[in-house]
Design a protein around this motif. Structure first.
Motif, PDB file in Angstrom:
ATOM      1  N   ALA A 178       0.828  -1.212   0.000  1.00 15.89           N
ATOM      2  CA  ALA A 178       0.000   0.000   0.000  1.00 15.89           C
ATOM      3  C   ALA A 178       0.861   1.261   0.000  1.00 15.89           C
ATOM      4  CB  ALA A 178      -0.939  -0.006   1.205  1.00 15.89           C
ATOM      5  N   ASN A 179       1.922   1.266   0.805  1.00 13.63           N
ATOM      6  CA  ASN A 179       2.808   2.436   0.857  1.00 13.63           C
ATOM      7  C   ASN A 179       3.482   2.689  -0.485  1.00 13.63           C
ATOM      8  OD1 ASN A 179       2.317   3.138   3.536  1.00 13.63           O
ATOM      9  ND2 ASN A 179       3.960   1.856   4.330  1.00 13.63           N
ATOM     10  N   ALA A 180       3.956   1.607  -1.112  1.00 10.64           N
ATOM     11  CA  ALA A 180       4.632   1.755  -2.401  1.00 10.64           C
ATOM     12  C   ALA A 180       3.672   2.280  -3.464  1.00 10.64           C
ATOM     13  CB  ALA A 180       5.218   0.413  -2.832  1.00 10.64           C
ATOM     14  N   LEU A 181       2.471   1.746  -3.496  1.00 13.27           N
ATOM     15  CA  LEU A 181       1.490   2.191  -4.486  1.00 13.27           C
ATOM     16  C   LEU A 181       1.025   3.615  -4.211  1.00 13.27           C
ATOM     17  CD1 LEU A 181      -0.582  -1.106  -4.751  1.00 13.27           C
ATOM     18  CD2 LEU A 181       0.887  -0.136  -6.530  1.00 13.27           C
ATOM     19  N   ASN A 182       0.906   3.957  -2.934  1.00  9.11           N
ATOM     20  CA  ASN A 182       0.480   5.314  -2.599  1.00  9.11           C
ATOM     21  C   ASN A 182       1.548   6.343  -2.970  1.00  9.11           C
ATOM     22  OD1 ASN A 182      -1.562   7.067  -1.239  1.00  9.11           O
ATOM     23  ND2 ASN A 182       0.178   7.523   0.083  1.00  9.11           N
ATOM     24  N   THR A 183       2.811   5.989  -2.803  1.00  6.62           N
ATOM     25  CA  THR A 183       3.892   6.874  -3.226  1.00  6.62           C
ATOM     26  C   THR A 183       3.809   7.144  -4.726  1.00  6.62           C
ATOM     27  OG1 THR A 183       5.360   6.104  -1.471  1.00  6.62           O
ATOM     28  CG2 THR A 183       6.400   7.121  -3.381  1.00  6.62           C
ATOM     29  N   LEU A 184       3.439   6.115  -5.452  1.00 10.80           N
ATOM     30  CA  LEU A 184       3.379   6.207  -6.909  1.00 10.80           C
ATOM     31  C   LEU A 184       2.090   6.854  -7.404  1.00 10.80           C
ATOM     32  CD1 LEU A 184       4.773   5.346  -9.580  1.00 10.80           C
ATOM     33  CD2 LEU A 184       3.556   3.176  -9.378  1.00 10.80           C
ATOM     34  N   LEU A 185       0.961   6.456  -6.823  1.00 12.99           N
ATOM     35  CA  LEU A 185      -0.346   6.843  -7.359  1.00 12.99           C
ATOM     36  C   LEU A 185      -1.052   7.928  -6.546  1.00 12.99           C
ATOM     37  CD1 LEU A 185      -1.561   3.208  -8.125  1.00 12.99           C
ATOM     38  CD2 LEU A 185      -0.567   4.836  -9.738  1.00 12.99           C
ATOM     39  N   GLU A 186      -0.575   8.171  -5.328  1.00 13.86           N
ATOM     40  CA  GLU A 186      -1.115   9.221  -4.464  1.00 13.86           C
ATOM     41  C   GLU A 186      -2.619   9.057  -4.206  1.00 13.86           C
ATOM     42  OE1 GLU A 186       0.069  12.852  -6.415  1.00 13.86           O
ATOM     43  OE2 GLU A 186       2.055  12.803  -5.506  1.00 13.86           O
ATOM     44  N   PHE A 187      -2.976   7.901  -3.665  1.00 10.09           N
ATOM     45  CA  PHE A 187      -4.356   7.684  -3.238  1.00 10.09           C
ATOM     46  C   PHE A 187      -4.713   8.647  -2.111  1.00 10.09           C
ATOM     47  CE2 PHE A 187      -3.199   3.383  -4.804  1.00 10.09           C
ATOM     48  CZ  PHE A 187      -4.168   3.258  -5.769  1.00 10.09           C
ATOM     49  N   LYS A 188      -3.774   8.844  -1.194  1.00  5.38           N
ATOM     50  CA  LYS A 188      -3.987   9.778  -0.097  1.00  5.38           C
ATOM     51  C   LYS A 188      -2.744  10.650   0.054  1.00  5.38           C
ATOM     52  CE  LYS A 188      -2.609   6.673   3.733  1.00  5.38           C
ATOM     53  NZ  LYS A 188      -1.840   7.518   4.624  1.00  5.38           N
ATOM     54  N   THR A 189      -2.953  11.886   0.492  1.00  3.83           N
ATOM     55  CA  THR A 189      -1.848  12.844   0.568  1.00  3.83           C
ATOM     56  C   THR A 189      -1.290  13.003   1.977  1.00  3.83           C
ATOM     57  OG1 THR A 189      -3.463  14.640   0.823  1.00  3.83           O
ATOM     58  CG2 THR A 189      -2.681  14.166  -1.414  1.00  3.83           C
ATOM     59  N   ASP A 190      -2.047  12.584   2.994  1.00  7.30           N
ATOM     60  CA  ASP A 190      -1.551  12.746   4.355  1.00  7.30           C
ATOM     61  C   ASP A 190      -0.538  11.650   4.687  1.00  7.30           C
ATOM     62  OD1 ASP A 190      -2.936  10.476   6.129  1.00  7.30           O
ATOM     63  OD2 ASP A 190      -4.383  11.162   4.635  1.00  7.30           O
ATOM     64  N   LYS A 191       0.231  11.879   5.731  1.00  5.84           N
ATOM     65  CA  LYS A 191       1.284  10.951   6.139  1.00  5.84           C
ATOM     66  C   LYS A 191       0.812   9.947   7.186  1.00  5.84           C
ATOM     67  CE  LYS A 191       4.477  13.092   3.682  1.00  5.84           C
ATOM     68  NZ  LYS A 191       5.184  12.464   2.555  1.00  5.84           N
ATOM     69  N   GLY A 192      -0.488   9.955   7.471  1.00  2.44           N
ATOM     70  CA  GLY A 192      -1.020   9.088   8.513  1.00  2.44           C
ATOM     71  C   GLY A 192      -0.960   7.620   8.140  1.00  2.44           C
ATOM     72  N   SER A 193      -1.217   6.781   9.134  1.00  4.61           N
ATOM     73  CA  SER A 193      -1.163   5.338   8.930  1.00  4.61           C
ATOM     74  C   SER A 193      -2.419   4.849   8.213  1.00  4.61           C
ATOM     75  CB  SER A 193      -1.017   4.628  10.278  1.00  4.61           C
ATOM     76  OG  SER A 193      -2.111   4.940  11.121  1.00  4.61           O
ATOM     77  N   TRP A 194      -2.379   3.607   7.787  1.00  8.34           N
ATOM     78  CA  TRP A 194      -3.514   2.988   7.118  1.00  8.34           C
ATOM     79  C   TRP A 194      -4.520   2.479   8.146  1.00  8.34           C
ATOM     80  CZ3 TRP A 194      -3.813   3.610   1.992  1.00  8.34           C
ATOM     81  CH2 TRP A 194      -2.624   3.885   1.289  1.00  8.34           C
ATOM     82  N   THR A 195      -5.784   2.468   7.776  1.00  6.09           N
ATOM     83  CA  THR A 195      -6.849   1.995   8.663  1.00  6.09           C
ATOM     84  C   THR A 195      -7.317   0.621   8.208  1.00  6.09           C
ATOM     85  OG1 THR A 195      -7.614   4.266   9.024  1.00  6.09           O
ATOM     86  CG2 THR A 195      -9.136   2.480   9.595  1.00  6.09           C
ATOM     87  N   PRO A 196      -7.020  -0.421   8.973  1.00  3.29           N
ATOM     88  CA  PRO A 196      -7.486  -1.760   8.589  1.00  3.29           C
ATOM     89  C   PRO A 196      -8.943  -1.963   9.005  1.00  3.29           C
ATOM     90  CG  PRO A 196      -6.234  -1.893  10.613  1.00  3.29           C
ATOM     91  CD  PRO A 196      -6.187  -0.454  10.183  1.00  3.29           C
ATOM     92  N   PRO A 197      -9.642  -2.897   8.380  1.00  3.02           N
ATOM     93  CA  PRO A 197     -11.010  -3.197   8.810  1.00  3.02           C
ATOM     94  C   PRO A 197     -11.004  -3.957  10.132  1.00  3.02           C
ATOM     95  CG  PRO A 197     -10.323  -4.722   7.103  1.00  3.02           C
ATOM     96  CD  PRO A 197      -9.233  -3.698   7.213  1.00  3.02           C
ATOM     97  N   LYS A 198     -12.144  -3.972  10.790  1.00  2.00           N
ATOM     98  CA  LYS A 198     -12.263  -4.660  12.078  1.00  2.00           C
ATOM     99  C   LYS A 198     -11.959  -6.151  11.947  1.00  2.00           C
ATOM    100  CE  LYS A 198     -13.411  -4.933  16.458  1.00  2.00           C
ATOM    101  NZ  LYS A 198     -12.520  -4.369  17.495  1.00  2.00           N
ATOM    102  N   SER A 199     -12.246  -6.729  10.788  1.00  2.00           N
ATOM    103  CA  SER A 199     -12.039  -8.165  10.601  1.00  2.00           C
ATOM    104  C   SER A 199     -10.576  -8.568  10.728  1.00  2.00           C
ATOM    105  CB  SER A 199     -12.565  -8.600   9.226  1.00  2.00           C
ATOM    106  OG  SER A 199     -11.941  -7.858   8.189  1.00  2.00           O
ATOM    107  N   TRP A 200      -9.658  -7.610  10.584  1.00  2.00           N
ATOM    108  CA  TRP A 200      -8.236  -7.931  10.731  1.00  2.00           C
ATOM    109  C   TRP A 200      -7.900  -8.341  12.160  1.00  2.00           C
ATOM    110  CZ3 TRP A 200      -3.957  -4.967   7.705  1.00  2.00           C
ATOM    111  CH2 TRP A 200      -4.217  -5.059   6.324  1.00  2.00           C
ATOM    112  N   ASP A 201      -8.755  -7.983  13.111  1.00  3.60           N
ATOM    113  CA  ASP A 201      -8.507  -8.383  14.502  1.00  3.60           C
ATOM    114  C   ASP A 201      -8.554  -9.895  14.659  1.00  3.60           C
ATOM    115  OD1 ASP A 201      -8.332  -5.720  15.125  1.00  3.60           O
ATOM    116  OD2 ASP A 201     -10.326  -5.590  16.043  1.00  3.60           O
ATOM    117  N   PHE A 202      -9.173 -10.572  13.675  1.00  2.00           N
ATOM    118  CA  PHE A 202      -9.391 -12.018  13.799  1.00  2.00           C
ATOM    119  C   PHE A 202      -8.821 -12.770  12.597  1.00  2.00           C
ATOM    120  CE2 PHE A 202     -12.868  -9.687  15.841  1.00  2.00           C
ATOM    121  CZ  PHE A 202     -12.677 -10.083  17.156  1.00  2.00           C
ATOM    122  N   LEU A 203      -7.732 -12.241  12.026  1.00  2.00           N
ATOM    123  CA  LEU A 203      -7.111 -12.916  10.883  1.00  2.00           C
ATOM    124  C   LEU A 203      -6.664 -14.332  11.236  1.00  2.00           C
ATOM    125  CD1 LEU A 203      -4.888 -10.135   9.256  1.00  2.00           C
ATOM    126  CD2 LEU A 203      -6.946 -11.184   8.309  1.00  2.00           C
TER     127      LEU A 203
END
Length: 243
Positions: free
Chosen positions: A207-232
């Protein structure tokens, strides 16, 4: 047959001209985890789903801003400015039906006139070449969009050193990329080398590599995972059992 089913409030003409981000079910499910980060961090709108009998049926509760209801095997999301369309695929194809599904995806892409396709896939890190092992980043790019490939190379993502047929574990990634080339669809495939296991860090790197290239988001904040990741990996174990 049109397999895309639009949400009742969505005008499917708004898909035209957007860039489609499409994850392939592949080793470690890294592309799906990466799509999760895009969908939940950018708070994308659910605009429909793809109904195709080549996919194993799956259903579950929706997460995030998509509201109440049921999530299905393949859902389509879009940014509010209609610039990016992101697919999330939660189930693989049935044995023997991969070709039919690839053909249907190409037809979907052509019918709705996407500007270009960003195909995300992962490949078996255990089958890398020597050059790929010694590389500084476990990512590679290949595509018919020469501008995108050059931009990726300038950002530090190497071009794939081998023919795409020599990359293993990509699921429908390579067959879909080849079909898009044959259909003369502008497409770029990004490949993350990975192994099965806890692939959260791989997804964040992707995600970081693609965002650097494609600029999905401009802020430097972290990514927000879905709640389901709590139970991977299932529910936490009861520590009292081992005391």
């Amino acid at each position: 047959m049109d397999s895309f089913v639009a949400s009742s409030s969505f005008n499917s003409n708004l898909l035209a001209g957007s860039t489609l981000v499409l994850p392939a079910v592949s080793i470690g499910n890294v592309p799906q985890l990466t799509s999760d980060l895009f969908i939940h961090t950018l708070q994308l709108n659910r605009v429909g789903f793809i109904d195709n009998d080549a996919l194993m049926p799956v259903a579950g509760a929706r997460e995030g801003r998509t509201g109440s209801g049921v999530s299905v095997a393949v859902e389509v999301f879009q940014t509010s400015d209609h610039k990016w369309t992101v697919i999330q695929q939660r189930a693989p194809t049935f044995k023997g039906k991969r070709g039919a599904y690839v053909k249907d995806l190409v037809a979907f892409i052509q019918k709705y006139k996407f500007q270009s396709v960003i195909l995300l896939t992962s490949a078996d890190a255990g089958l890398r070449t020597d050059a790929q092992i010694t590389g500084s980043i476990p990512l590679r790019v290949i595509g018919t969009d020469k501008n995108m490939v050059e931009k990726a190379s300038a950002a530090g993502i190497p071009t794939l050193e081998t023919d795409e047929n020599q990359v293993h574990g990509t699921g429908i990634g390579v067959p879909l990329f080849k079909a898009l080339k044959e259909a003369q669809v502008l497409a770029t495939m990004f490949i993350m080398f990975a192994l099965e296991g806890d692939n959260v860090s791989d997804a964040i790197l992707f995600a970081n590599a693609l965002n650097t290239l494609l600029e999905f988001k401009t802020d430097k904040g972290s990514w927000t995972p879905p709640k389901s990741w709590d139970f991977l990996f299932g529910n936490p174990y009861n520590q009292e059992l081992y005391q």
